[in-house]
Structures are given as C-alpha cells and as structure tokens.
Design a protein around this motif. Sequence first.
Motif, PDB file in Angstrom:
ATOM      1  N   LEU A 208       0.865  -1.076   0.031  1.00 35.22           N
ATOM      2  CA  LEU A 208      -0.206   0.176   0.212  1.00 35.22           C
ATOM      3  C   LEU A 208       0.965   1.287   0.034  1.00 35.22           C
ATOM      4  O   LEU A 208       0.469   2.067  -0.761  1.00 35.22           O
ATOM      5  CB  LEU A 208      -1.031  -0.128   1.177  1.00 35.22           C
ATOM      6  CG  LEU A 208      -1.859   1.118   1.172  1.00 35.22           C
ATOM      7  CD1 LEU A 208      -2.836   1.302   0.061  1.00 35.22           C
ATOM      8  CD2 LEU A 208      -2.714   0.936   2.603  1.00 35.22           C
ATOM      9  N   ALA A 209       1.991   1.226   0.529  1.00 36.24           N
ATOM     10  CA  ALA A 209       2.951   2.353   0.920  1.00 36.24           C
ATOM     11  C   ALA A 209       3.325   2.396  -0.610  1.00 36.24           C
ATOM     12  O   ALA A 209       3.638   3.915  -0.982  1.00 36.24           O
ATOM     13  CB  ALA A 209       3.959   2.134   1.650  1.00 36.24           C
ATOM     14  N   GLU A 210       3.664   1.591  -1.256  1.00 31.86           N
ATOM     15  CA  GLU A 210       4.277   1.720  -2.666  1.00 31.86           C
ATOM     16  C   GLU A 210       3.162   2.308  -3.598  1.00 31.86           C
ATOM     17  O   GLU A 210       3.492   3.090  -4.574  1.00 31.86           O
ATOM     18  CB  GLU A 210       4.732   0.357  -3.431  1.00 31.86           C
ATOM     19  CG  GLU A 210       6.095   0.014  -2.639  1.00 31.86           C
ATOM     20  CD  GLU A 210       6.666  -1.441  -3.023  1.00 31.86           C
ATOM     21  OE1 GLU A 210       7.826  -1.942  -2.875  1.00 31.86           O
ATOM     22  OE2 GLU A 210       5.620  -2.318  -3.564  1.00 31.86           O
ATOM     23  N   ALA A 211       1.761   1.823  -3.371  1.00 29.52           N
ATOM     24  CA  ALA A 211       0.584   2.301  -4.236  1.00 29.52           C
ATOM     25  C   ALA A 211       0.552   3.923  -3.943  1.00 29.52           C
ATOM     26  O   ALA A 211       0.400   4.757  -4.891  1.00 29.52           O
ATOM     27  CB  ALA A 211      -0.285   1.388  -3.852  1.00 29.52           C
ATOM     28  N   ILE A 212       0.683   4.158  -2.718  1.00 30.90           N
ATOM     29  CA  ILE A 212       0.365   5.583  -2.230  1.00 30.90           C
ATOM     30  C   ILE A 212       1.672   6.531  -3.008  1.00 30.90           C
ATOM     31  O   ILE A 212       1.312   7.701  -3.704  1.00 30.90           O
ATOM     32  CB  ILE A 212       0.380   5.763  -0.769  1.00 30.90           C
ATOM     33  CG1 ILE A 212      -1.056   5.138  -0.259  1.00 30.90           C
ATOM     34  CG2 ILE A 212       0.404   7.335  -0.443  1.00 30.90           C
ATOM     35  CD1 ILE A 212      -1.036   4.822   1.233  1.00 30.90           C
ATOM     36  N   GLU A 213       2.702   6.060  -3.202  1.00 28.32           N
ATOM     37  CA  GLU A 213       3.920   6.768  -3.452  1.00 28.32           C
ATOM     38  C   GLU A 213       3.816   7.004  -4.971  1.00 28.32           C
ATOM     39  O   GLU A 213       4.035   8.078  -5.432  1.00 28.32           O
ATOM     40  CB  GLU A 213       5.314   5.954  -3.126  1.00 28.32           C
ATOM     41  CG  GLU A 213       6.389   6.844  -3.406  1.00 28.32           C
ATOM     42  CD  GLU A 213       7.711   6.405  -2.996  1.00 28.32           C
ATOM     43  OE1 GLU A 213       8.823   6.736  -3.608  1.00 28.32           O
ATOM     44  OE2 GLU A 213       7.770   5.274  -2.419  1.00 28.32           O
ATOM     45  N   ARG A 214       3.363   5.900  -5.434  1.00 25.78           N
ATOM     46  CA  ARG A 214       3.146   5.977  -7.209  1.00 25.78           C
ATOM     47  C   ARG A 214       2.140   6.909  -7.284  1.00 25.78           C
ATOM     48  O   ARG A 214       2.196   7.783  -8.370  1.00 25.78           O
ATOM     49  CB  ARG A 214       2.815   4.487  -7.540  1.00 25.78           C
ATOM     50  CG  ARG A 214       2.720   4.659  -9.143  1.00 25.78           C
ATOM     51  CD  ARG A 214       2.308   3.079  -9.638  1.00 25.78           C
ATOM     52  NE  ARG A 214       1.833   3.350 -11.113  1.00 25.78           N
ATOM     53  CZ  ARG A 214       1.627   1.983 -11.693  1.00 25.78           C
ATOM     54  NH1 ARG A 214       1.405   0.816 -11.184  1.00 25.78           N
ATOM     55  NH2 ARG A 214       1.267   2.227 -13.061  1.00 25.78           N
ATOM     56  N   GLY A 215       0.896   7.001  -6.658  1.00 25.78           N
ATOM     57  CA  GLY A 215      -0.139   7.773  -6.802  1.00 25.78           C
ATOM     58  C   GLY A 215       0.234   9.137  -6.594  1.00 25.78           C
ATOM     59  O   GLY A 215      -0.187  10.000  -7.372  1.00 25.78           O
ATOM     60  N   GLN A 216       0.913   9.547  -5.458  1.00 21.07           N
ATOM     61  CA  GLN A 216       1.411  10.782  -5.171  1.00 21.07           C
ATOM     62  C   GLN A 216       2.454  11.273  -6.516  1.00 21.07           C
ATOM     63  O   GLN A 216       2.141  12.459  -6.849  1.00 21.07           O
ATOM     64  CB  GLN A 216       2.203  10.877  -4.122  1.00 21.07           C
ATOM     65  CG  GLN A 216       0.980  10.703  -2.927  1.00 21.07           C
ATOM     66  CD  GLN A 216       2.101  10.468  -1.622  1.00 21.07           C
ATOM     67  OE1 GLN A 216       3.188   9.799  -1.473  1.00 21.07           O
ATOM     68  NE2 GLN A 216       1.348  10.806  -0.447  1.00 21.07           N
TER      69      GLN A 216
END
Length: 290
Positions: A256-264
């Motif tokens: 989830l942290a990687e997904a959030i970073e990608r979205g940001q």
Amino acid sequence: MEQAILIAGPTASGKSALALRLARERGGVVINADSMQVYRDLRLLSARPSHEEEAAAPHRLYGHVDGAVNYSAGRYVEDAGRLLAELPPGALPIFCGGTGLYFKALTEGLSALPPVPEEVRARIRAGAEGRPAPDLHAELALRDPEGAARLRPGDRQRILRALEIHAATGRPIGAFQGARIPGPLAGRPWRGLYLMPQERTVLRARIDRRFEQMIEAGALEEVRALAERGLARDLPIMRAHGVPGLLAHLRGEATLAEAIERGQADTRAYAKRQITWFRHQMEGWEIVAA
C-alpha cells in the motif's frame, strides 16, 4: 448575457473551494471541467466536491458518466452546451476544473471529427489491449504518418483516436482537423482565472497530503469496487491518477505504501503538465496566486 467564469489550475490548487465561494456569493452554478470528475465511480480519488459541498450550491456535470464509458471532449462540450441552454435567467455559470482541453473546447471549439461507429471503436480498442503506447504509435505511423508525427509516442488516447478515425474513414485524422465546431461559450463573455501556486514545494506537499487523505477516506475500497467491474484497461477511468498503483496493490504486486507513493508521484507529474499547458495554450487568462 451573464459573463461566465472559468476557474482552472493544477490539481490541489484550491479551484473547487473558490468556485463554491463564488457560487454562494453570486448565485452561481458550479459546472465541472475535469475529465475524471465526470465519472461516478471515483468521487474520492478524483477529488470531486463532497456531498456537503454539492448541497451548498448547485453543481452540474459531476459524476454523471459511468466508468465503462470512454467519455470525450466532444461529449463534454455537448453536455455543457445543453446545460448552458437550460440554466435559469441570471444564473452565473462557473466552470471549474483542471482539464485544459475542456476549457479550450468551451471557448474555441473542437475539430469537426467524424463519428466513429461503436463496432469500429470496440475493434480498435480490443486490438490495443495490453499493447504499449509506442507500439500503437508505430502502427499509426504506418497508416497516418503525419498524424503520428504530431503525437507523442506515449499519448495513448490520442493515438487510439487517430487509429479509430483512420479505420472508420480510411483517411488521416489531419484531413478533418481544419474545420472547427464553435464551443458553447463562443460569442459569450467569459473571464478566465488560473490559480497558480507561488511555491511548488507547497503544491507538492498539498498533493501528497491529499492523496493520503483520500486513502484514509476510503479510496482503496473505491478502486476495489472499480476493479470488480472488470472494465477494459484502456478506458480513461482505469488510468486515473492513483488507480494503476492501487490496482497493483490489490493484485498483490505492490505494498500500500508503494501504491500511495506511485499515486502521489503521478499526481505531481500531472500538476507539472497542467502548468505547462497553461503557459502555452491558455492566453488571456488572469493568474491568481494560490
């Protein structure tokens, strides 16, 4: 004739708050001009106005399109034109959003492209499924070299549109781009306001924090529901900022942290493109510090 107000700017610059304030002060109607906020599936992830904000002043063209629809600028100007014709006398139209092409279409019109039969569109989209955009660009270069030369190899949607036009008519897309259909605001007074953040670091921080707030509010569940629909990956809604990364997380391919970073990161890059578009495409707009 009531002067329309157009409010544009990069994502997270405060456009919706300004539009709502003006609508409440001046008896206005806030009209969406954002290509992702048209979709009902993504209220949170597209940063659509909340239910409370929509109740505080009239809002139109928000969440009125199903995610399975490949909504276009042409469809948008048709919807906006009908809406303007239906507004009661004295109502102030306030167009608000971050899609530069929508604003250009409103004020300057669109090329008179021919309609593409749905079966042709479906065939082209099915054949493009899973293929990278540069491959599609190379295919377009064989069929329509001039059209391909005007497009970036990564501009998937416009490449597909050019392929569809060629498949439907046998002619290059450039053959239809000279004639234009006037936009809904042609001949009508309007005032364009572009919210320009003074500090890029502040804008980037706003973007990152807002994405975290979207997750906290339930954006992951929103994307989970979208994934369960099994929609084609080439649809615009499946490429909305944040969706690809969160889908990868749901498939077990990213934390989830990687997904959030990608979205940001995707959203920050989009904001940069929005600012570049304004500088080159939107003459006559007033810059407002945000």
